[in-house]
Design a protein around this motif. Structure first.
Motif, PDB file in Angstrom:
ATOM      1  N   THR A 100       0.855  -1.179   0.000  1.00  0.00           N
ATOM      2  CA  THR A 100       0.000   0.000   0.000  1.00  0.00           C
ATOM      3  C   THR A 100       0.899   1.239   0.000  1.00  0.00           C
ATOM      4  N   PRO A 101       0.376   2.402  -0.406  1.00  0.00           N
ATOM      5  CA  PRO A 101       1.205   3.611  -0.453  1.00  0.00           C
ATOM      6  C   PRO A 101       1.850   3.991   0.880  1.00  0.00           C
ATOM      7  N   ASP A 102       1.185   3.653   2.009  1.00  0.00           N
ATOM      8  CA  ASP A 102       1.785   3.967   3.313  1.00  0.00           C
ATOM      9  C   ASP A 102       2.711   2.852   3.808  1.00  0.00           C
ATOM     10  N   GLY A 103       2.793   1.745   3.078  1.00  0.00           N
ATOM     11  CA  GLY A 103       3.715   0.663   3.412  1.00  0.00           C
ATOM     12  C   GLY A 103       3.269  -0.274   4.514  1.00  0.00           C
ATOM     13  N   ARG A 104       2.057  -0.090   5.039  1.00  0.00           N
ATOM     14  CA  ARG A 104       1.593  -0.926   6.160  1.00  0.00           C
ATOM     15  C   ARG A 104       1.139  -2.303   5.722  1.00  0.00           C
ATOM     16  N   TRP A 105       0.644  -2.429   4.516  1.00  0.00           N
ATOM     17  CA  TRP A 105       0.056  -3.673   4.047  1.00  0.00           C
ATOM     18  C   TRP A 105       0.776  -4.151   2.799  1.00  0.00           C
ATOM     19  N   VAL A 106       0.762  -5.456   2.611  1.00  0.00           N
ATOM     20  CA  VAL A 106       1.220  -6.046   1.355  1.00  0.00           C
ATOM     21  C   VAL A 106       0.137  -7.027   0.920  1.00  0.00           C
ATOM     22  N   VAL A 107      -0.179  -7.000  -0.356  1.00  0.00           N
ATOM     23  CA  VAL A 107      -1.245  -7.837  -0.891  1.00  0.00           C
ATOM     24  C   VAL A 107      -0.662  -8.706  -1.994  1.00  0.00           C
ATOM     25  N   SER A 108      -1.165  -9.921  -2.089  1.00  0.00           N
ATOM     26  CA  SER A 108      -0.720 -10.823  -3.155  1.00  0.00           C
ATOM     27  C   SER A 108      -1.930 -11.479  -3.791  1.00  0.00           C
ATOM     28  N   GLY A 109      -1.820 -11.716  -5.090  1.00  0.00           N
ATOM     29  CA  GLY A 109      -2.867 -12.403  -5.829  1.00  0.00           C
ATOM     30  C   GLY A 109      -2.258 -13.577  -6.561  1.00  0.00           C
ATOM     31  N   GLY A 110      -2.994 -14.679  -6.624  1.00  0.00           N
ATOM     32  CA  GLY A 110      -2.379 -15.866  -7.178  1.00  0.00           C
ATOM     33  C   GLY A 110      -3.219 -16.703  -8.102  1.00  0.00           C
TER      34      GLY A 110
END
Length: 142
Positions: A100-110
């Motif tokens: 995310t732009p604030d760096g708190r979250w990371v998301v992955s799609g598979g």
């Protein structure tokens, strides 16, 4: 400018926020970091067992994430020159990752038709979205 050094095809690329570093993930699973000001490789990182299909720098620059067909999402510390955490949980390859732009979250799609949402540095899964009946893409990237 042309950056070389990989011995297999490139599957993913990303700039860091300062546009000084470029990360490239290859079909071999290897990731190389180039310093654009010096036009040289500054890191070669190994750890994925299959194609590195996605790379994304943390917005504040000292970390980046990588996703692979080996089903793993890895968080890398550029200063420590290595992987600091491996997220597991996808049952098939990871196609796309983003901070995310604030760096708190990371998301992955598979390839398993799921999106996994994680707090970037607590190293735990928070949520899984499983409403897709096809391969997940983020921003037009598989």
């Amino acid at each position: 400018m042309s950056l070389s050094g990989h011995s297999s095809g490139i599957d993913s690329v990303s700039f860091d926020s300062s546009e000084v570093l470029v990360a490239a993930g290859a079909a071999s699973g290897t990731i190389k970091l180039w310093d654009l000001e010096e036009a040289k490789i500054v890191r070669t990182l190994t750890g994925h067992r299959s194609n590195c299909t996605s790379v994304d720098f943390h917005p504040f620059g000292e970390f980046f994430a990588s996703g692979s067909l080996d089903t793993n999402l890895k968080i890398w510390d550029i200063r420590k020159k290595g992987c600091i955490h491996t997220y597991k949980g996808h049952t098939r390859g990871v196609n796309a990752i983003r901070f995310t732009p604030d760096g708190r979250w990371v998301v992955s799609g598979g390839e398993d038709n799921t999106v996994k949402v994680r707090i970037a540095f607590l190293f735990q899964d928070i949520n899984e979205v499983r409403f897709h009946n096809r391969v997940v893409m983020i921003n037009g990237h598989k």
